[in-house]
Write a protein that holds these residues in place. Structure first.
Motif, mmCIF file in Angstrom:
data_model
loop_
_atom_site.group_PDB
_atom_site.id
_atom_site.type_symbol
_atom_site.label_atom_id
_atom_site.label_comp_id
_atom_site.label_asym_id
_atom_site.label_seq_id
_atom_site.Cartn_x
_atom_site.Cartn_y
_atom_site.Cartn_z
ATOM 1 N N ALA A 95 10.147 -8.540 54.421
ATOM 2 C CA ALA A 95 9.195 -8.710 52.867
ATOM 3 C C ALA A 95 8.999 -10.233 51.972
ATOM 4 N N GLU A 96 9.810 -11.025 52.424
ATOM 5 C CA GLU A 96 9.989 -12.773 52.638
ATOM 6 C C GLU A 96 8.354 -12.966 52.464
ATOM 7 N N LEU A 97 7.847 -12.346 53.977
ATOM 8 C CA LEU A 97 6.651 -13.222 54.398
ATOM 9 C C LEU A 97 5.303 -12.323 53.035
ATOM 10 N N GLU A 98 5.559 -11.341 52.988
ATOM 11 C CA GLU A 98 4.589 -10.942 52.585
ATOM 12 C C GLU A 98 4.807 -11.333 50.641
ATOM 13 N N ALA A 99 5.928 -11.690 50.517
ATOM 14 C CA ALA A 99 5.816 -11.470 48.996
ATOM 15 C C ALA A 99 5.329 -13.537 48.301
ATOM 16 N N GLU A 100 5.425 -14.242 49.377
ATOM 17 C CA GLU A 100 4.714 -15.224 49.177
ATOM 18 C C GLU A 100 3.557 -15.389 49.531
ATOM 19 N N ARG A 101 3.065 -14.026 50.477
ATOM 20 C CA ARG A 101 1.460 -14.318 51.108
ATOM 21 C C ARG A 101 0.984 -13.270 49.437
#
Length: 229
Positions: A95-101
């Motif tokens: 979820a954090e990676l997708e938010a950063e993306r």
């Protein structure tokens, strides 16, 4: 009256400034073109740096998505093995990676619009700079022609006429010399062939040689001629 003097002074200063500008217009244009060239080069470098940064952000998005996909595959494997705890941690990280993306994508979208605007400005400036440089070349040629034929510069025009007269005189002298040389050749038609025959050994030599001079000196000294070996 003082107001009139002040107005006259300002008018004279303005006229002097205009005259100075007119006399040095080409020099001023050259400096302005150099400055605009430098500014355009800075803009191009800034645009290139912006584009390079945008490409780096694109690679960052690819890396984030690759990490998210890897974690997702691992989380699925953990769920199949009954490890809900590990799968939950992986889900949080995903979820954090997708938010950063998503944030990087949004920033790239805004940045892309700004890069397109800057690219348009630089392209327009490049076109105008090229037109300036072409115009400068034409202006320089026009100014040179104007100075060459200007009535206010009789010395330059007189020098040109004098140079043309000198060239005409030189051509006349060259033609006269050529005619004289041709006449001399015609007066002694056999001279060239006689010299050629002499060089080939036909007929007596018309020029003294070192051997002949040595023989004469021996005779004057009362010495006998050396016998041939």
């Amino acid at each position: 009256m003082l107001d009139v003097f002040r107005i006259l002074a300002r008018g004279a200063a303005a006229r002097a400034g205009e005259d100075l500008f007119d006399r040095n217009a080409l020099l001023i244009l050259d400096q302005q073109i150099r400055e605009t060239q430098a500014a355009l080069e800075r803009s191009r470098r800034a645009l290139a740096a912006a584009i390079a940064g945008d490409r780096a952000e694109a690679r960052r998005i690819d890396a984030l998505e690759a990490r998210a996909q890897d974690l997702a595959a691992r989380a699925v494997a953990a769920l199949r093995a009954g490890r809900e705890d590990l799968a939950g941690e992986a889900a949080e990280a995903i979820a954090e990676l997708e938010a950063e993306r998503d944030a990087v994508r949004a920033a790239r979208a805004r940045f892309a619009a700004e890069v397109a605007r800057i690219r348009s400005v630089v392209a327009d400036a490049t076109r105008r700079q090229a037109e300036l440089e072409r115009g400068r070349r034409i202006a320089a040629a026009t100014e040179a022609a104007r100075r060459l034929g200007a009535r206010t510069a009789p010395c330059a025009t007189a020098s040109l006429r004098e140079a043309e007269a000198t060239l005409a005189r030189l051509r006349a002298l060259h033609a006269e010399a050529a005619d004289t040389e041709a006449a001399l050749d015609e007066a002694t038609p056999g001279l060239d062939i006689a010299e050629r025959l002499e060089r080939e050994g036909f007929g007596p030599s018309t020029r003294p040689s070192g051997g002949a001079v040595l023989d004469r000196l021996r005779r004057e000294a009362g010495l006998a001629q050396p016998h041939a070996a």
